[in-house]
Write a protein that holds these residues in place. Sequence first.
Motif, mmCIF file in Angstrom:
data_model
loop_
_atom_site.group_PDB
_atom_site.id
_atom_site.type_symbol
_atom_site.label_atom_id
_atom_site.label_comp_id
_atom_site.label_asym_id
_atom_site.label_seq_id
_atom_site.Cartn_x
_atom_site.Cartn_y
_atom_site.Cartn_z
ATOM 1 N N ARG A 97 1.301 -6.548 -4.248
ATOM 2 C CA ARG A 97 -0.144 -6.445 -4.079
ATOM 3 C C ARG A 97 -0.833 -7.771 -4.424
ATOM 4 N NH1 ARG A 97 -2.430 -1.806 -3.090
ATOM 5 N NH2 ARG A 97 -4.349 -2.252 -4.244
ATOM 6 N N VAL A 157 0.818 -1.222 0.000
ATOM 7 C CA VAL A 157 0.000 0.000 0.000
ATOM 8 C C VAL A 157 0.848 1.266 0.000
ATOM 9 C CG1 VAL A 157 -1.937 -1.142 1.130
ATOM 10 C CG2 VAL A 157 -0.181 -0.037 2.530
ATOM 11 N N ARG A 184 2.605 1.561 -6.830
ATOM 12 C CA ARG A 184 2.651 0.404 -5.934
ATOM 13 C C ARG A 184 3.064 -0.847 -6.700
ATOM 14 N NH1 ARG A 184 -3.296 1.504 -3.491
ATOM 15 N NH2 ARG A 184 -3.656 1.395 -5.744
ATOM 16 N N PRO A 220 -10.450 -0.189 -0.793
ATOM 17 C CA PRO A 220 -9.068 0.298 -0.962
ATOM 18 C C PRO A 220 -8.612 1.030 0.294
ATOM 19 C CG PRO A 220 -10.442 0.830 -2.862
ATOM 20 C CD PRO A 220 -11.364 0.342 -1.784
ATOM 21 N N PRO A 221 -7.300 1.057 0.528
ATOM 22 C CA PRO A 221 -6.210 0.585 -0.348
ATOM 23 C C PRO A 221 -5.846 -0.879 -0.166
ATOM 24 C CG PRO A 221 -5.281 1.685 1.548
ATOM 25 C CD PRO A 221 -6.772 1.771 1.710
ATOM 26 N N ALA A 222 -6.654 -1.661 0.532
ATOM 27 C CA ALA A 222 -6.358 -3.082 0.704
ATOM 28 C C ALA A 222 -6.269 -3.751 -0.664
ATOM 29 C CB ALA A 222 -7.439 -3.745 1.547
ATOM 30 N N PRO A 223 -5.257 -4.583 -0.900
ATOM 31 C CA PRO A 223 -5.062 -5.188 -2.219
ATOM 32 C C PRO A 223 -5.963 -6.404 -2.427
ATOM 33 C CG PRO A 223 -3.281 -5.853 -0.768
ATOM 34 C CD PRO A 223 -4.151 -4.919 0.024
ATOM 35 N N TYR A 253 2.743 4.309 -1.463
ATOM 36 C CA TYR A 253 2.705 5.105 -2.685
ATOM 37 C C TYR A 253 4.126 5.482 -3.085
ATOM 38 C CZ TYR A 253 -2.325 5.556 -2.041
ATOM 39 O OH TYR A 253 -3.662 5.289 -1.909
#
Length: 288
Positions: free
Chosen positions: A81, A52, A76, A234-237, A54
């Motif tokens: 991810r 996560v 990312r 988001p931002p969880a993949p 950036y």
Amino acid sequence: MTAGMLTPVQSPARRALRIFLRTPSGVIGLALLVVIVGCSLLAPHVAPYDPVAYMPVDRMQGPSAKHLLGTDLYGRDLLSRVIFGSRISLSVSSISIALALLVGGTFGALAGFYLRWVDTLIMRVTDIFLAFPAILLAIALLAFLGGGFWNLTLAIAVAYAAPFTRVMRAAVLRTRDTMYVEASTALGATDARLLWRHVLPNAAGPVLIEITLRLAYAILAEAALSFLGLGTQPPAPAWGQMIADGRPFLETNPWISIAPGLAIMVTVLGFNLLGDALRDALDPRLNR
């Protein structure tokens, strides 16, 4: 071996294991799942970057030695991810299928064992749930409950509980009238003991096969719902969300969607190969 000596009879479990190990597709499916589950469990140690974090300097890069699967719009690392996304997909699918098995399997066992009005009531309710496509039923539940990990898990569990009811009922019906069950009944065994000690263990084969196949369906359902924005936020993949993020860039940067798509394909393939091999090993009509 001398003449007249009897050949030892293999136990059903050992015979099934021998047949499974002789099935190349089953071994390949098991190997794929071992690698995927291993990467999921060891994600913090296997992933090369924070999933996560950036990194604007590295945004929209193609596959390279630094980023094996490239990077997304925010820089990312896609490999990281994808690896961490396997945790979400496998967790949602395994927990939801466990809940579906617990609820659907319990009602299926009761319907197949007691029959009469119990069977009629349970199966008519099951038919109502089966009348709806599983993905549409899950979408309707999430529209009411809202998105998120646990709501997504509950929605998939409800959607796939009915098939387990049907499979468990059929397996119990094949077992409840066997001679050893009748003998235990004559000896005074209670219904709970009959179900737990005699009926359910001998009905486990079809249910085990159904578990592997439904896990594949749950992976696809989780990806589809995440793609629609109804899964883990988001931002969880999440694999489905990653495919949705890459949709605007399919012509210029297709790897953003290809990487999670390949992860879904390989995982579902592993479960399907494993399920087919288990069916061949556990079905006496096929391995005779």
